[in-house]
Scaffold this active site. Sequence first.
Site, PDB file in Angstrom:
ATOM      1  CG  ASP A 136       6.448   6.152  -0.656  1.00  0.00           C
ATOM      2  OD1 ASP A 136       5.462   6.289  -1.394  1.00  0.00           O
ATOM      3  OD2 ASP A 136       6.359   5.881   0.552  1.00  0.00           O
TER       4      ASP A 136
ATOM      5  CE  LYS B 248       6.674   1.517  -7.107  1.00  0.00           C
ATOM      6  NZ  LYS B 248       6.163   2.685  -6.351  1.00  0.00           N
TER       7      LYS B 248
ATOM      8  CD  GLU C 174       7.021   2.851  -3.080  1.00  0.00           C
ATOM      9  OE1 GLU C 174       5.813   2.633  -3.204  1.00  0.00           O
ATOM     10  OE2 GLU C 174       7.571   3.852  -3.537  1.00  0.00           O
TER      11      GLU C 174
END
Length: 322
Positions: A32, A30, A176
């Site tokens: 950011d 994931k 993240e």
Amino acid sequence: MNLPLIAPMLATPGTLPAAGQDTRWAYETKQDGQRAVVYLHGDGGVTLRARSGEDITAAYPELGALGGALGTTAAVLDGEVLVLDEQGRSDFQLLQSRMGLARSPDRAARRAERAPAHLVLFDVMHLGGDLTGLRYARRRQTLESLGLQGPFWSTPTALVGHGEEALRATRASGLEGLVCKRLDSVYEPGVRSRSWIKIRNLRTADVLVGGWVPGKGRLSGLPGAVLVGQRDDAGRLRYVGSVGTGWSASERADLARLLRAAETDHCPFDTLPRAAEALWVLPRLVGEVAYSTRTRAGLLRQPSWLRLRPDLAPEDSAADLP
């Protein structure tokens, strides 16, 4: 070629798939950053659109060369614009200095020299035709076959299976989180789908409440947010952020009573926070908050209230200031 406008598919917050389903999912880091749908027009031109549909191409001039990466082949790609720190990790604070400059190309060019953007690509929705109806595994294979690796863009690999190991690796690396994508899922434009699950790595911290901002409307007279800090090595209370989520109605009411009992005329923080209408309190309430990361200035990003810590004395609250 006139390419179709495609809204990005969105992930639903959740947890790892069941162990028995693990091999039916792919796992991606994931990022950011700023979500971007990328339109390669096949004539050397490129257009980047934000999740809102806004044209943000001019904000990232260094990505212009991507327009010629596939020659005369037109495509629509899904990705995330990042700015990397010295360790090669996404730094949202650096990215913020680049966002919002689509109407200021001269400023965008100057910022690009100091904090260059990097585009991470993770899906393809159009390539010689509509691909949104294809399974994720097929789209991912098609994307990787394009070989889109360049000075300011890349196509990281996705891991099939081994979700627990992937999530642990993101935590160990300070990333993240993780996005889990079902291998047989189609691309659903503009839909927040259960076929994509996002897991954010949250950290926790003990903080001291030093002030609050009254809420509006139905929250009138109640805290809309609390202003929190942590003690540094010299004993000063450093402001680390404003927390405005995480309470039930009864918890917010209980907190309001505690805050009124601790009112003071003096700001307890070593520097005055930028918080209009702030009311100050003696820093004797200890709370536990969850957050994603810290800014370089030590502020908590995306903080959420977890609970009061009546078991901790104010002098016992741990500080993990940078």
